[in-house]
Scaffold this motif. Structure first.
Motif, PDB file in Angstrom:
ATOM      1  N   ASP A   1    -101.906 -44.792  69.553  1.00 18.67           N
ATOM      2  CA  ASP A   1    -103.033 -43.921  69.860  1.00 18.67           C
ATOM      3  C   ASP A   1    -104.215 -44.201  68.949  1.00 18.67           C
ATOM      4  N   ARG A   2    -103.955 -44.384  67.648  1.00 20.99           N
ATOM      5  CA  ARG A   2    -105.033 -44.642  66.698  1.00 20.99           C
ATOM      6  C   ARG A   2    -105.660 -46.019  66.902  1.00 20.99           C
TER       7      ARG A   2
ATOM      8  N   VAL B   1     -95.936 -44.242  68.609  1.00 20.33           N
ATOM      9  CA  VAL B   1     -96.845 -43.543  69.521  1.00 20.33           C
ATOM     10  C   VAL B   1     -98.147 -43.208  68.807  1.00 20.33           C
ATOM     11  N   LEU B   2     -98.045 -42.704  67.591  1.00 20.70           N
ATOM     12  CA  LEU B   2     -99.232 -42.319  66.840  1.00 20.70           C
ATOM     13  C   LEU B   2    -100.061 -43.550  66.465  1.00 20.70           C
TER      14      LEU B   2
ATOM     15  N   PRO C   1     -99.843 -45.356  74.661  1.00 22.32           N
ATOM     16  CA  PRO C   1     -98.402 -45.511  74.387  1.00 22.32           C
ATOM     17  C   PRO C   1     -97.561 -45.675  75.652  1.00 22.32           C
TER      18      PRO C   1
ATOM     19  N   TRP D   1     -95.120 -38.798  73.390  1.00 22.11           N
ATOM     20  CA  TRP D   1     -96.480 -38.409  73.748  1.00 22.11           C
ATOM     21  C   TRP D   1     -97.176 -37.824  72.521  1.00 22.11           C
ATOM     22  N   VAL D   2     -98.445 -38.142  72.398  1.00 25.39           N
ATOM     23  CA  VAL D   2     -99.197 -37.765  71.198  1.00 25.39           C
ATOM     24  C   VAL D   2     -99.240 -36.255  71.012  1.00 25.39           C
ATOM     25  N   GLU D   3     -99.391 -35.513  72.111  1.00 25.35           N
ATOM     26  CA  GLU D   3     -99.517 -34.070  72.012  1.00 25.35           C
ATOM     27  C   GLU D   3     -98.288 -33.399  71.404  1.00 25.35           C
TER      28      GLU D   3
END
Length: 254
Positions: A111-112, A107-108, A117, A135-137
């Motif tokens: 995102d990067r 996921v990370l 995702p 989820w990124v959060e």
């Protein structure tokens, strides 16, 4: 054999019996998902030609995602160490990402790299199955230079041609193969190869005599060769496989 949701997988016994499984993927572009990370690396638990059959024969991203999630749910790595060096490229520094949650790693990374995702079916299904944070959060990471080590070029391009992949896989499996063969002059008919074959691809008529190999069931794990006390299990390759490998043998330096 391991059954996950009515699907049979032949996972390495050593992995299933291990106290801790460490997943060691290397970040690289992926034809279907944009990048390969923690979840795609799970194909490594399948010995022999199962990797080709599972990864290439899957008709679309959804089919391959189910395979990856099945394997991750069965193995459940205790630690994932992702090499951010990007396979096939040279770098002046070494960076890795460590986590007990392989899903969160993917996921990370997504995102990067600018990939949503939730648009990655294997990541989404793994998160929905409760295998990790999706989820990124919800992810907490500690690295002040994380953005600077992510290579964004060359990622995100997908090749969508499942028919071509299936045709290539079927052709390759028929003409390029390597499987065990029993040398009758060395075989003492002890039956160890039959006993330890995980797919029962080795069998003998009426239970006695020199075993024969059922080609369609063989996954080329070579356990039969490892367990044979007389060295009677020898490799047999297709003519095309020999032609492809021979130049490498001639130029190999030990």
């Amino acid at each position: 054999p391991t059954v996950v949701k009515d699907t049979v997988y032949y996972i390495s016994k050593q992995i299933l019996e291990a106290d801790l499984v460490v997943n060691l993927p290397c970040l690289r572009p992926h034809a279907r998902f944009g990048f390969a990370g923690a979840l795609t690396n799970m194909l490594g638990v399948l010995p022999g030609f199962q990797k080709l059959r599972q990864s290439v024969r899957a008709g679309d991203e959804s089919a391959l995602s189910r395979v990856l999630v099945d394997l991750y749910s069965r193995v459940q790595p205790g630690l994932t160490i992702l090499d951010l060096g990007v396979e096939g490229r040279t770098h002046d520094r070494c960076s890795v990402m460590l986590s007990t949650d392989g899903v969160a790693v993917d996921v990370l990374v997504a995102d990067r790299l600018g990939i949503d995702p939730s648009h990655l079916p294997h990541v989404r299904e793994a998160a929905e199955a409760g295998l990790g944070i999706g989820w990124v959060e919800g992810i907490r990471f500690i690295d002040h230079e994380l953005d600077s080590v992510f290579p964004c070029d060359g990622f995100g391009v997908k090749y969508r041609s499942p028919w071509a992949r299936q045709w290539l896989a079927n052709w390759a499996e028929e003409w390029i193969w390597s499987r065990p063969k029993i040398d009758a002059s060395l075989c003492n008919e002890c039956g160890d190869c039959i006993k330890y074959c995980p797919t029962k691809a080795l069998r003998a008529a009426s239970g006695v005599g020199v075993p024969q190999v059922a080609a369609q069931m063989c996954i080329a794990c070579w356990r039969c060769s490892a367990m044979c006390p007389s060295g009677a299990v020898v490799p047999q390759q297709s003519r095309l496989a020999r032609l492809l490998i021979e130049p490498e043998r001639r130029t190999c330096v030990f």
